[in-house]
Design an enzyme around this catalytic site. Structure first.
Site, short mmCIF file in Angstrom:
data_model
loop_
_atom_site.label_atom_id
_atom_site.label_comp_id
_atom_site.label_asym_id
_atom_site.label_seq_id
_atom_site.Cartn_x
_atom_site.Cartn_y
_atom_site.Cartn_z
N ASN A 1 19.07 -0.59 -28.48
CA ASN A 1 19.79 -0.35 -29.73
C ASN A 1 20.35 1.06 -29.67
O ASN A 1 19.60 2.02 -29.50
CB ASN A 1 18.84 -0.50 -30.93
N GLY A 2 21.66 1.20 -29.84
CA GLY A 2 22.29 2.50 -29.77
C GLY A 2 23.51 2.44 -28.88
O GLY A 2 24.05 1.36 -28.59
N CYS B 1 22.34 -2.68 -33.03
CA CYS B 1 21.60 -3.87 -32.62
C CYS B 1 20.16 -3.82 -33.14
O CYS B 1 19.71 -2.81 -33.65
CB CYS B 1 21.59 -3.97 -31.10
N GLY C 1 22.78 -7.31 -35.91
CA GLY C 1 23.65 -7.83 -34.86
C GLY C 1 23.73 -9.33 -34.90
O GLY C 1 22.69 -10.00 -34.90
N TYR D 1 23.65 1.82 -45.37
CA TYR D 1 24.12 0.46 -45.12
C TYR D 1 23.30 -0.30 -44.09
O TYR D 1 23.01 -1.47 -44.28
CB TYR D 1 25.59 0.53 -44.66
#
Length: 478
Positions: free
Chosen positions: A124-125, A23, A50, A261
């Site tokens: 995020n995670g 995210c 996201g 990526y």
């Protein structure tokens, strides 16, 4: 009928699914600025991380207002909505679900009530001890089924101390990957797990401060990069400035896949631009897997920097052999069966006059299931390519990620069960070469012991209890 969401390599081909990003989080403390618009543009810059839902929480000092919905940032917010979100601090989030279904209730920021106000949190995670943490809450204490909701509820329920003290006490007990941005009515907070698996950076505005997942988001809102938030660090931002405290010893294990990526190429990680790293990866790839060919082409756009590096190192000309439809990333029209059968062609189409009769090197960032690459090889051969040599700028993805990337399970990963030669035969390529794990690591300039490389080598820096992880771990217990 289910609504299509237009991720063509996934939804148009239900048997293929690329790695889904972590995210994006963004926070700003800036009195006198339009913080909702700054957050909107910050999230816009992080949209690649996201695409399922987006949300913004703001406060003018006395109450927190949250607006969130399913869809892209530009679909969720417009000028009129942003005009109602007024205040001097804000946190924002764009989500790809890694724990909990993709539904409105699980969109972030998550809002929880405290004894003296509210707490809005964006994450995020992915946590790996979520069930254990959830057992500390009273039954029915959360409406959502995410690790983020559990974390926010635990922070909010500790009424005996300040939020930063509660966070400093709770976070050492939280296991997994977390880059957090959260706020009460007056103060902005940010924290990063002791391994620093997911990125988080601090920036300076003329009249305030910004925290974001990537430096590119700082650039977009005109903030100056100050530094990365350290693993195991909690920062507090208010009218007194930025204050820092360590809640755990740093054991750096930054995600190697960010370089491959996840991160934008114009982002900087550990002082080195992602673009430079990816070009260097292409050079290493050319040295490790040379081939006689006429043209190097990327799979747009994720393979482009490595393809540039491969061409530079090999001396083989670089060219554009595949054209990407720039507007295909998100649609809400369910494709017909006829269109579904076209699959990758809606996303990529070959330039026949460029590839016909040529020996091609096709550079891509990773192979998950292999269906996309198989379709590309077939498409290029149909366009007249004489040879198709596939080069991949990451090692074989053989293991799932439990720290915030929704990879397939090991059984679904093509490299989880097939050798490189078997994968080559499956793709129909004339040759296949992956960069070595050592070559990729060296290209980042980060020592191997400071990186998480688990999706490539199966060595997880934080021990995994397989019975207590998974996207629907909380829903299964309801």
């Amino acid at each position: 009928m289910l609504k299509g969401d237009g991720h063509l390599s996934h939804d148009l081909d239900p048997h293929d699914r690329p790695p889904k990003d972590a995210c994006g989080v963004f926070g700003v403390w800036a009195p006198g600025e339009e913080v909702s618009k700054l957050t909107y543009y910050g999230l816009y810059a992080l949209q690649h991380r996201g695409q399922e839902s987006a949300g913004i929480a703001v406060s003018e000092g006395s109450r927190i207002l949250v607006y969130k919905d399913m869809g892209l940032v530009a679909q969720v917010f417009d000028e009129s909505i942003l005009g109602t979100l007024r205040g001097h601090l804000a946190v924002g989030h764009c989500r790809y679900s890694t724990t909990g279904s993709s539904v409105w209730e699980n969109a972030q920021p998550t809002l929880s009530s405290t004894e003296d106000g509210g707490l809005a949190l964006a994450h995020n995670g992915n946590l790996i001890n979520t069930p254990e943490l959830a057992r500390r809450l009273a039954p029915g204490a959360t409406r959502a089924t995410t690790d983020t909701e559990v974390l926010a509820s635990l922070l909010a329920q500790d009424r005996s101390q300040s939020i930063d003290d509660a966070a400093a006490e709770l976070l050492p007990q939280v296991k997994g990957a977390y880059s957090l941005v959260f706020m009460n009515e007056k103060t902005l907070y940010a924290a990063r797990d002791p391994q620093g698996i997911r990125p988080l950076v601090l920036g300076r505005l003329e009249r305030g401060w910004v925290v974001a997942s990537e430096t590119a988001a700082l650039d977009i809102v005109g903030a100056t990069f100050v530094r990365e938030i350290e693993p195991g660090e909690l920062i507090t931002i208010d009218e007194r400035g930025v204050r820092s405290r360590k809640f755990a010893l740093a054991e750096p294990k930054g995600c190697l896949f960010e370089y491959v990526y996840l991160a934008r190429p114009d982002t900087t990680i550990a002082g080195r631009s992602v673009q430079s790293t990816r070009v260097e990866v292409g050079r290493v790839l050319a040295r490790e897997h040379p081939v006689e060919a006429d043209l190097v082409i990327p799979t747009p756009e994720s393979g482009t920097p490595a393809a540039v590096g491969y061409a530079e190192e090999s001396g083989i000309p670089y060219g554009q052999g595949l054209v990407k439809n720039s507007y295909v990333g998100r649609t809400f029209i369910q494709p017909s069966q006829t269109i579904r059968q076209l699959g990758i062609r809606l996303k990529l189409n070959p330039l026949k006059e460029v590839v016909a009769g040529k020996r091609l090197v096709v550079v891509d960032d990773s192979i998950v299931r292999g269906n996309t690459q198989r379709a590309i090889v077939k498409m290029l051969r149909e366009a007249g390519a004489r040879e198709v040599h596939v080069r991949i700028s990451s090692p074989p993805v053989s293991w799932p990620c439990f720290y915030g990337i929704d990879f397939a399970t090991r059984a679904e990963l093509i490299a989880g069960s097939l050798s490189v030669e078997e994968i080559r035969a499956s793709l129909g390529a004339d040759s296949l070469g992956y960069i070595s794990l050592e070559g990729l690591t060296q290209a980042t300039t980060i020592p191997a012991e400071r990186l998480c490389r688990a999706c490539f080598d199966g060595v997880y820096p934080i021990a995994i209890d397989r019975d207590n992880v998974g996207k629907y771990v909380l829903e299964a217990k309801l």
